[in-house]
Design a protein around this motif. Sequence first.
Motif, PDB file in Angstrom:
ATOM      1  N   ASN A 168       0.827  -1.216   0.000  1.00 17.17           N
ATOM      2  CA  ASN A 168       0.000   0.000   0.000  1.00 17.17           C
ATOM      3  C   ASN A 168       0.857   1.261   0.000  1.00 17.17           C
ATOM      4  O   ASN A 168       0.547   2.237  -0.703  1.00 17.17           O
ATOM      5  CB  ASN A 168      -0.938   0.000   1.209  1.00 17.17           C
ATOM      6  CG  ASN A 168      -2.002  -1.068   1.109  1.00 17.17           C
ATOM      7  OD1 ASN A 168      -2.319  -1.536   0.026  1.00 17.17           O
ATOM      8  ND2 ASN A 168      -2.555  -1.462   2.246  1.00 17.17           N
ATOM      9  N   ALA A 190       2.473   1.668  -3.423  1.00 17.96           N
ATOM     10  CA  ALA A 190       1.463   2.100  -4.393  1.00 17.96           C
ATOM     11  C   ALA A 190       1.143   3.583  -4.189  1.00 17.96           C
ATOM     12  O   ALA A 190       0.966   4.334  -5.165  1.00 17.96           O
ATOM     13  CB  ALA A 190       0.194   1.258  -4.256  1.00 17.96           C
ATOM     14  N   GLY A 191       1.092   4.014  -2.939  1.00 13.83           N
ATOM     15  CA  GLY A 191       0.826   5.432  -2.648  1.00 13.83           C
ATOM     16  C   GLY A 191       1.935   6.333  -3.169  1.00 13.83           C
ATOM     17  O   GLY A 191       1.664   7.400  -3.750  1.00 13.83           O
ATOM     18  N   ALA A 215      -7.148  -3.999  -1.773  1.00 14.91           N
ATOM     19  CA  ALA A 215      -7.688  -4.154  -0.419  1.00 14.91           C
ATOM     20  C   ALA A 215      -8.504  -5.446  -0.304  1.00 14.91           C
ATOM     21  O   ALA A 215      -8.402  -6.165   0.701  1.00 14.91           O
ATOM     22  CB  ALA A 215      -8.543  -2.948  -0.047  1.00 14.91           C
ATOM     23  N   LYS A 217      -7.525   0.523  -8.301  1.00 14.00           N
ATOM     24  CA  LYS A 217      -6.463  -0.438  -8.011  1.00 14.00           C
ATOM     25  C   LYS A 217      -6.357  -0.674  -6.499  1.00 14.00           C
ATOM     26  O   LYS A 217      -6.178  -1.814  -6.051  1.00 14.00           O
ATOM     27  CB  LYS A 217      -5.127   0.072  -8.557  1.00 14.00           C
ATOM     28  CG  LYS A 217      -3.991  -0.895  -8.368  1.00 14.00           C
ATOM     29  CD  LYS A 217      -2.698  -0.361  -8.960  1.00 14.00           C
ATOM     30  CE  LYS A 217      -1.545  -1.308  -8.690  1.00 14.00           C
ATOM     31  NZ  LYS A 217      -0.271  -0.783  -9.143  1.00 14.00           N
ATOM     32  N   GLN A 218      -6.489   0.366  -5.694  1.00 17.89           N
ATOM     33  CA  GLN A 218      -6.416   0.235  -4.234  1.00 17.89           C
ATOM     34  C   GLN A 218      -7.598  -0.589  -3.696  1.00 17.89           C
ATOM     35  O   GLN A 218      -7.431  -1.382  -2.770  1.00 17.89           O
ATOM     36  CB  GLN A 218      -6.385   1.611  -3.567  1.00 17.89           C
ATOM     37  CG  GLN A 218      -5.054   2.322  -3.664  1.00 17.89           C
ATOM     38  CD  GLN A 218      -3.920   1.520  -3.047  1.00 17.89           C
ATOM     39  OE1 GLN A 218      -3.103   0.936  -3.757  1.00 17.89           O
ATOM     40  NE2 GLN A 218      -3.878   1.485  -1.732  1.00 17.89           N
ATOM     41  N   HIS A 226       1.803   6.491  -6.904  1.00 19.29           N
ATOM     42  CA  HIS A 226       0.691   7.366  -7.291  1.00 19.29           C
ATOM     43  C   HIS A 226       1.101   8.839  -7.188  1.00 19.29           C
ATOM     44  O   HIS A 226       0.820   9.647  -8.095  1.00 19.29           O
ATOM     45  CB  HIS A 226      -0.519   7.071  -6.411  1.00 19.29           C
ATOM     46  CG  HIS A 226      -1.655   7.998  -6.611  1.00 19.29           C
ATOM     47  ND1 HIS A 226      -2.358   8.067  -7.797  1.00 19.29           N
ATOM     48  CD2 HIS A 226      -2.219   8.928  -5.780  1.00 19.29           C
ATOM     49  CE1 HIS A 226      -3.313   8.983  -7.683  1.00 19.29           C
ATOM     50  NE2 HIS A 226      -3.237   9.521  -6.459  1.00 19.29           N
TER      51      HIS A 226
END
Length: 153
Positions: A82, A85-86, A117, A112-113, A89
């Motif tokens: 996560n 990915a953040g 999840a 995508k998140q 982004h």
Amino acid sequence: MAKAAPKTETADVFAFPGIDSAPFADQFRTFAEQGMSKSKEAYDNMKTSVEEAQKAVETSMETAQTQGTKVSLTALNAMRANTEAGFAHLEKLFGVKTLAEAFEIQTAFVRKQAEMAVDQAKEMQTVSKEAVDAMSAPVKAATEKAMASIKAA
């Protein structure tokens, strides 16, 4: 001085002249020996059950530590994914030239998140279930064995 009362024999009062007590004594001895034997057997069974339960608890504790580590690593991997990915982004957002492009990047990220999840929740559920099953197995087996020995006795 007062005269002493004459002595009487009390043994005659409690004697049963027509009854031979030897067979009763033998029956009582046999009954007591059988009771002691059963008590010793029950004690040995209980002692064995307690020792097995103690081993099961120790095994469960070791399993709990192992499974706890597995669950923690799964959660850590999810947090790492996560976070990465953040950051990815944010890097994409820094290169945005138009508002439309920002909305497109943001929408793709949220989708995508959400998918990630759901996948992470499924993985945590699976790992947690495996951990609970692994931790409860030794105690469950020891309990079932103890109950079986109690029913057999």
